[in-house]
Design a protein around this motif. Structure first.
Motif, short mmCIF file in Angstrom:
data_model
loop_
_atom_site.label_atom_id
_atom_site.label_comp_id
_atom_site.label_asym_id
_atom_site.label_seq_id
_atom_site.Cartn_x
_atom_site.Cartn_y
_atom_site.Cartn_z
N ARG A 170 18.35 48.88 56.08
CA ARG A 170 19.55 49.61 56.51
C ARG A 170 20.03 50.56 55.40
O ARG A 170 20.43 51.69 55.68
N ALA A 171 19.96 50.12 54.16
CA ALA A 171 20.39 50.97 53.04
C ALA A 171 19.51 52.21 52.95
O ALA A 171 20.01 53.33 52.76
N GLU A 174 20.40 54.52 55.87
CA GLU A 174 21.70 55.18 55.67
C GLU A 174 21.59 56.31 54.65
O GLU A 174 22.22 57.36 54.82
N ILE A 177 19.96 59.12 56.52
CA ILE A 177 20.93 59.75 57.43
C ILE A 177 21.85 60.68 56.66
O ILE A 177 22.20 61.76 57.13
N SER A 178 22.26 60.27 55.46
CA SER A 178 23.15 61.13 54.66
C SER A 178 22.45 62.46 54.33
O SER A 178 23.11 63.50 54.27
N ARG A 181 22.31 64.59 57.62
CA ARG A 181 23.60 65.21 57.97
C ARG A 181 23.76 66.60 57.36
O ARG A 181 24.53 67.40 57.86
N CYS A 189 22.19 62.21 63.98
CA CYS A 189 22.63 61.05 63.18
C CYS A 189 23.42 60.05 64.01
O CYS A 189 23.29 58.85 63.82
N GLU A 193 22.47 56.12 64.25
CA GLU A 193 23.44 55.08 63.89
C GLU A 193 23.67 54.10 65.06
O GLU A 193 23.84 52.90 64.84
N MET A 196 20.85 51.76 64.96
CA MET A 196 20.98 50.82 63.85
C MET A 196 22.01 49.72 64.13
O MET A 196 21.94 48.65 63.54
N SER A 197 22.93 49.96 65.03
CA SER A 197 23.98 48.97 65.30
C SER A 197 23.54 47.88 66.26
O SER A 197 24.29 46.96 66.53
#
Length: 198
Positions: A170-171, A174, A177-178, A181, A189, A193, A196-197
């Motif tokens: 996940r890290a 993320e 994704i940053s 963006r 994104c 996300e 990922m949830s």
């Protein structure tokens, strides 16, 4: 050179109208029901990193260095059996990326995320990128980005003998994704996300 490549390697003569057809790779021959034109298109979608594109290309051609492949090609690996788990099965692509207990928590989490966007029933659908993205808002970028980044992480963990944890996965996503963006694909994104949830 390109003419010779096109004429002698990528195409072969045929009795069909036009006289030339594209040569199929081993993956296309072994999975004839897959829409390979779509799979190849998805593997090189704009918005994917070069590492992801390379990984997907190797995955689709089934040339990632699993123990089974290394045993078959180089013979430097004495046994094709998985050395990460106690299952006693061959370390083929499906086992290494999707079924091995070494990374099962991460691969199961990935499957739940993929189900959010498209139902995936078999390993071959994942490993061949055999998915219908015609209804996707972003042409399947979120699906392929998520899949390629998780599988690439799983494979690198196996290769480097490092634990494959959901937290670390996940890290890494993320962080990716940053970066995404900051590009023209930032709308994707939100879908990643959501996957990922799950």
């Amino acid at each position: 050179y390109q003419y010779l490549l096109d004429k002698r390697v990528l195409n072969e003569e045929s009795d069909e109208p036009g006289g030339v057809v594209a040569v199929k790779c081993k993956s296309e021959i072994s999975h004839p029901l897959v829409n390979w034109e779509m799979s190849w298109k998805l593997a090189r979608l704009p918005g994917l990193s070069s590492d992801s594109v390379t990984f997907l290309w190797q995955m689709l051609h089934n040339i990632l260095p699993t123990r089974q492949r290394l045993n078959q090609v180089t013979r430097t690996v004495q046994s094709p059996l998985c050395n990460k788990c106690e299952d006693g099965v061959q370390d083929d692509l499906g086992h290494a990326l999707l079924r091995c207990s070494y990374n099962k928590a991460v691969s199961d989490w990935m499957r739940r995320g993929l189900e959010w966007e498209h139902p995936v029933h078999e390993d071959s659908h994942i490993l061949c990128l055999d998915v219908d993205v015609s209804g996707s808002v972003h042409g399947g970028l979120a699906y392929v980005w998520f899949l390629s980044n998780v599988l690439l992480y799983i494979f690198s963990c196996r290769k480097n003998n490092t634990p494959c944890t959901l937290y670390e996965t996940r890290a890494k996503l993320e962080f990716g994704i940053s970066l995404l963006r900051k590009t023209r694909y930032k709308e994707t994104c939100r879908d990643i996300e959501a996957m990922m949830s799950r």
